[in-house]
Design a protein around this motif. Structure first.
Motif, short mmCIF file in Angstrom:
data_model
loop_
_atom_site.label_atom_id
_atom_site.label_comp_id
_atom_site.label_asym_id
_atom_site.label_seq_id
_atom_site.Cartn_x
_atom_site.Cartn_y
_atom_site.Cartn_z
N GLN A 97 0.84 -1.21 0.00
CA GLN A 97 0.00 0.00 0.00
C GLN A 97 0.87 1.25 0.00
O GLN A 97 0.60 2.21 -0.72
CB GLN A 97 -0.92 -0.02 1.23
CG GLN A 97 -1.97 1.05 1.23
CD GLN A 97 -3.04 0.82 0.19
OE1 GLN A 97 -3.23 -0.27 -0.31
NE2 GLN A 97 -3.75 1.87 -0.16
N ASN A 98 1.93 1.24 0.81
CA ASN A 98 2.84 2.39 0.85
C ASN A 98 3.55 2.59 -0.48
O ASN A 98 3.71 3.72 -0.95
CB ASN A 98 3.87 2.23 1.98
CG ASN A 98 3.26 2.42 3.35
OD1 ASN A 98 2.23 3.07 3.50
ND2 ASN A 98 3.88 1.84 4.35
N VAL A 99 3.98 1.50 -1.09
CA VAL A 99 4.67 1.59 -2.38
C VAL A 99 3.71 2.10 -3.45
O VAL A 99 4.07 2.94 -4.28
CB VAL A 99 5.27 0.23 -2.77
CG1 VAL A 99 5.70 0.20 -4.23
CG2 VAL A 99 6.44 -0.10 -1.87
N ALA A 100 2.48 1.60 -3.44
CA ALA A 100 1.51 1.97 -4.47
C ALA A 100 1.08 3.42 -4.37
O ALA A 100 0.68 4.03 -5.37
CB ALA A 100 0.30 1.05 -4.39
N THR A 101 1.17 4.01 -3.19
CA THR A 101 0.70 5.38 -3.00
C THR A 101 1.83 6.39 -2.90
O THR A 101 1.56 7.58 -2.76
CB THR A 101 -0.18 5.48 -1.75
OG1 THR A 101 0.57 5.04 -0.62
CG2 THR A 101 -1.44 4.66 -1.90
N ASP A 102 3.09 5.93 -2.99
CA ASP A 102 4.23 6.83 -2.86
C ASP A 102 4.52 7.47 -4.22
O ASP A 102 5.04 6.83 -5.13
CB ASP A 102 5.45 6.06 -2.37
CG ASP A 102 6.62 6.98 -2.03
OD1 ASP A 102 6.49 8.21 -2.18
OD2 ASP A 102 7.66 6.45 -1.59
N LYS A 103 4.17 8.73 -4.37
CA LYS A 103 4.33 9.43 -5.65
C LYS A 103 5.79 9.57 -6.05
O LYS A 103 6.14 9.43 -7.22
CB LYS A 103 3.69 10.83 -5.57
CG LYS A 103 2.21 10.81 -5.26
CD LYS A 103 1.42 10.28 -6.41
CE LYS A 103 -0.07 10.39 -6.10
NZ LYS A 103 -0.86 9.67 -7.04
N VAL A 104 6.66 9.82 -5.09
CA VAL A 104 8.09 9.98 -5.39
C VAL A 104 8.66 8.68 -5.94
O VAL A 104 9.38 8.67 -6.95
CB VAL A 104 8.86 10.44 -4.13
CG1 VAL A 104 10.35 10.49 -4.39
CG2 VAL A 104 8.35 11.80 -3.67
N LEU A 105 8.33 7.56 -5.30
CA LEU A 105 8.82 6.27 -5.76
C LEU A 105 8.29 5.95 -7.16
O LEU A 105 9.03 5.45 -8.02
CB LEU A 105 8.42 5.17 -4.78
CG LEU A 105 8.90 3.77 -5.12
CD1 LEU A 105 10.42 3.71 -5.08
CD2 LEU A 105 8.30 2.76 -4.18
#
Length: 143
Positions: free
Chosen positions: A61-69
């Motif tokens: 969830q964090n990866v999918a919502t991290d715009k910078v990544l």
């Protein structure tokens, strides 16, 4: 005069749902009791698995919502694809140009001396070496 009123109480009836009886009937079956015992015995493992799945879900969830990544990943893919794309465009334009040139030279024939002259060309030599190596690899894989 005093008024007297009588209160009539409604009869109270206990209504049991058929589903609750079904659950109790199910619990009385030996195979269900064995399954429940097995589940209770494995609760620590199940809790650990749920914990790991929760952590994996949170990470995803964090990866999918991290715009910078996401932007960094897109730029990395773009840097990888750009040279391949340019090379493909270069090869396609060379093939188109070669097709046009070959159509323009329809009236000319290539004779034996013309072929011998072409064999001295470094690009023809490079292509022939590649073709020979490619055919060798195919023959080795076939055997």
């Amino acid at each position: 005069m005093s008024q007297t009123s009588t209160i009539q109480e409604a009869p109270v009836s206990i209504v049991t749902e058929p589903k609750s009886l079904d659950v109790l009937d199910q619990l009385l079956k030996p195979e269900v009791q064995e399954s429940l015992t097995l589940l209770v015995d494995n609760l620590p493992k199940l809790a650990e698995m749920v914990n790991m799945l929760t952590k994996a879900y949170d990470f995803a969830q964090n990866v999918a919502t991290d715009k910078v990544l996401i932007n960094d990943f897109a730029q990395g893919i773009g840097e990888f694809v750009k040279p391949v794309q340019e090379k493909a465009k270069n090869i396609a334009s060379a093939a188109i140009e070669a097709g046009e040139r070959s159509q323009a030279d329809v009236g000319t024939t290539i004779g034996l001396f013309g072929m011998l002259k072409m064999l001295k060309d470094p690009e023809v030599q490079k292509t022939l070496r590649f073709a020979q190596a490619f055919l060798n690899v195919l023959a080795e894989r076939k055997n």
